[in-house]
Every structure is written in C-alpha cells, then in structure tokens.
Design a protein around this motif. Structure first.
Motif, PDB file in Angstrom:
ATOM      1  N   GLN A 161      -2.545   5.016  -2.896  1.00  0.00           N
ATOM      2  CA  GLN A 161      -3.585   5.773  -2.210  1.00  0.00           C
ATOM      3  C   GLN A 161      -3.595   7.211  -2.730  1.00  0.00           C
ATOM      4  O   GLN A 161      -2.617   7.678  -3.320  1.00  0.00           O
ATOM      5  CB  GLN A 161      -3.344   5.757  -0.703  1.00  0.00           C
ATOM      6  CG  GLN A 161      -3.270   4.358  -0.113  1.00  0.00           C
ATOM      7  CD  GLN A 161      -4.502   3.525  -0.387  1.00  0.00           C
ATOM      8  OE1 GLN A 161      -5.567   3.788   0.150  1.00  0.00           O
ATOM      9  NE2 GLN A 161      -4.384   2.523  -1.248  1.00  0.00           N
ATOM     10  N   ALA A 206      -6.858  -0.786   3.321  1.00  0.00           N
ATOM     11  CA  ALA A 206      -6.870  -0.872   1.855  1.00  0.00           C
ATOM     12  C   ALA A 206      -6.304  -2.207   1.397  1.00  0.00           C
ATOM     13  O   ALA A 206      -6.864  -2.865   0.508  1.00  0.00           O
ATOM     14  CB  ALA A 206      -6.065   0.291   1.265  1.00  0.00           C
ATOM     15  N   GLN A 250      -8.609  -5.546   0.029  1.00  0.00           N
ATOM     16  CA  GLN A 250      -8.343  -6.140  -1.269  1.00  0.00           C
ATOM     17  C   GLN A 250      -8.043  -7.628  -1.142  1.00  0.00           C
ATOM     18  O   GLN A 250      -8.493  -8.446  -1.954  1.00  0.00           O
ATOM     19  CB  GLN A 250      -7.169  -5.429  -1.952  1.00  0.00           C
ATOM     20  CG  GLN A 250      -6.961  -5.833  -3.401  1.00  0.00           C
ATOM     21  CD  GLN A 250      -8.156  -5.475  -4.264  1.00  0.00           C
ATOM     22  OE1 GLN A 250      -8.574  -4.318  -4.297  1.00  0.00           O
ATOM     23  NE2 GLN A 250      -8.718  -6.469  -4.955  1.00  0.00           N
ATOM     24  N   VAL A 302       0.853  -1.184   0.000  1.00  0.00           N
ATOM     25  CA  VAL A 302       0.000   0.000   0.000  1.00  0.00           C
ATOM     26  C   VAL A 302       0.891   1.237   0.000  1.00  0.00           C
ATOM     27  O   VAL A 302       1.622   1.494   0.961  1.00  0.00           O
ATOM     28  CB  VAL A 302      -0.938   0.002   1.223  1.00  0.00           C
ATOM     29  CG1 VAL A 302      -1.831   1.247   1.211  1.00  0.00           C
ATOM     30  CG2 VAL A 302      -1.785  -1.269   1.250  1.00  0.00           C
TER      31      VAL A 302
END
Length: 289
Positions: free
Chosen positions: A62, A74, A78, A35
């Motif tokens: 992001q 996040a 996923q 991320v």
C-alpha cells in the motif's frame, strides 16, 4: 464443482509470527494476499519479502497505512478480481487453526438461510480464555463478528459491498456484519473451531488481588472507537449488537480509568471522537463497491 477460497492477511509492522500464520493459512487456501500496510518499513519489507517468494502468496504493497478497512479491502478486491468465491481475512494478531476453513465452509452449506459471513469462536491468546459469547456447539447466528478469521462469500460482497473505508479502524467489522443482516443474509459463528486472537497491546496487571489484562489502546484508537461507535448507533440503531458492545465497552473503560496510563489523553480522545461521530456526515453510498 468445488468453490475456491483465497486468504487475506493485513500486515502492519508485523513480527516473525506472521510467517508461521501465513504458512498455516496457505495449507488451507489456494492463494494468500498479504497486504503490506507499513510501506517504507525496512523490517516489514524483509519479512514480507520472504513470503513473496513462496508459491501461492502475493504481497500487495500500500502507499501508506491506509487503515484496517482499506487494507482488508485491497486484499478482498484483488481476490474477487481473480475469481475466488470466498475470501477469508485475518489481521496479524490472529493464529490460524488447522481445519478451520472446512468448518467455516460447512456453515455456508448447512445454514438454512444464505450466509454472508461465517467466523470461528474466539479465544484470548494471552490467557487461553474462551469468551462467554464464544462458548457453544455447532453453528449459531450472531449480529456481528470480528473481521479477523471471518469467511466472506462473493455473493454477499457483490450485494453489500466491502468495508466502509471512512471508518478507518474499529467497528468496520460491526458495520459490514450489520449491513449483511439488513440485506437478508445470515452472519454465523462456528463454535467448533477456535481462533486465538490478541486484542491491543495486551499486558497483565493486578487489580485488588485479581489478575486482569489491559488492552492499552492508544488515544488514537480510543478516538476511533468512540467516533465509530456513535456512527454505528446512527447508522444501525440500538439492537442486539449495541447491548453486547455496551457491556464490553463499560468493562474496558473501567480498566482504562482505574489501571491504564495516559488516562487524560485517552479520555480527551474519546470525547473528541464522540463529538466527531455526532458530526459525521453519511455519503450517499457508504461503501466502496
């Protein structure tokens, strides 16, 4: 039938050590979601671009620095969407050890109660010091774990939700651990595998002839620590987690007051955080499900 595991690594302006860590992680899991919490940073883009070209690695950009809670979410979201049964999360300050995943999965199989989160013992990377609470053998129940290095089960996350994104940073791991415990799940530490972890911008110092390490957290971090500590007390009460946290916080503030720079700003930030924690309004649903 074997159950699948995905890794999540949260990256904010990382250095090149993230490349080796993700490589180690990729040896143990089917897929790694990195991320990118520092969009627009060219050096980060170049580093993560090298990872994106590797098989089994997905970079999730992001829109901004969304914070630790939203950043972890996040990647976890996923992984759950893609069908993984376990999600193993790290920040960039942790070093993945070989064989760690197998040890953590063993906790889910052997513990007599349903396990939500299993984490390794912690060792300070700067000193090689194993924390007192991390000394032991086998598997032991804990009120809270730090999120980095922790393995989460899909079953638990579908019950308790993900991290509370309004907390942004600090105590997000306490909160999800305590929510798991309140929902009837176990939170356990596996002492037979060790995670090397760096806390803050740690630097060595000498105090009365004794070598100590200072976390050097910024005023912003002191604000969130103070605010979210009050939120945790209001939300979860004064249990075992608080006694452990009080001991840690007392030692940390002695170092801040006696050894660290920018003491006035850090004190002011902590006061503002405490006031905002008292004012903090709980939404009807505190977690992003």
């Amino acid at each position: 039938m074997s159950r699948s595991t995905a890794g999540v690594v949260l990256a904010f302006q990382p250095d090149e050590t993230i490349l080796a860590n993700v490589t180690r992680l990729r040896r143990q899991v089917e897929r790694v979601y990195v991320v990118n919490n520092s969009p627009g940073d060219e050096r980060t883009a170049e580093l993560l671009g090298r990872l994106a070209s590797a098989q089994g690695t997905v970079v999730l950009d992001q829109t901004d620095n969304v914070g630790v809670a939203a950043g972890f979410n996040a990647g976890m979201r996923q992984a759950l969407t893609d069908g993984f049964d376990y999600v193993w999360i790290f920040d960039q300050d942790s070093t993945v050890a070989d064989g760690m995943l197998g040890q953590l999965l063993r906790a889910f199989a052997e513990w007599p109660e349903p396990v939500a989160i299993a984490g390794p013992a912690l060792r300070a990377e700067e000193t090689g010091f194993l924390y007192d609470a991390d000394r032991g053998e086998g598997i032991g129940a804990r009120p809270t774990l730090i999120s980095s290095g922790a393995l989460f089960s899909r079953e638990a996350l579908e019950r308790i939700g993900l991290h509370d994104e309004r907390l942004f940073i600090d105590y997000v791991d306490h909160d999800i651990s305590l929510r798991a415990g309140a929902a009837g799940f176990a939170v356990v530490k596996v002492f037979d595998t060790i995670l090397d972890h760096r806390f803050g911008a740690s630097t060595a110092s000498v105090f009365f002839g004794r070598r100590i390490y200072l976390s050097n957290y910024s005023p912003m971090r002191q604000y969130y620590m103070a605010r979210n500590r009050v939120v945790m007390i209001r939300r979860h009460g004064l249990g075992g987690w608080f006694r452990e946290d009080l001991a840690y916080t007392t030692k940390a503030w002695i170092k801040v007051l006696l050894c660290e720079r920018r003491r006035g700003k850090k004190i002011g930030a902590a006061v503002r955080g405490t006031i905002d924690g008292i004012r903090f309004r709980e939404p009807r649903s505190i977690v992003d499900r």
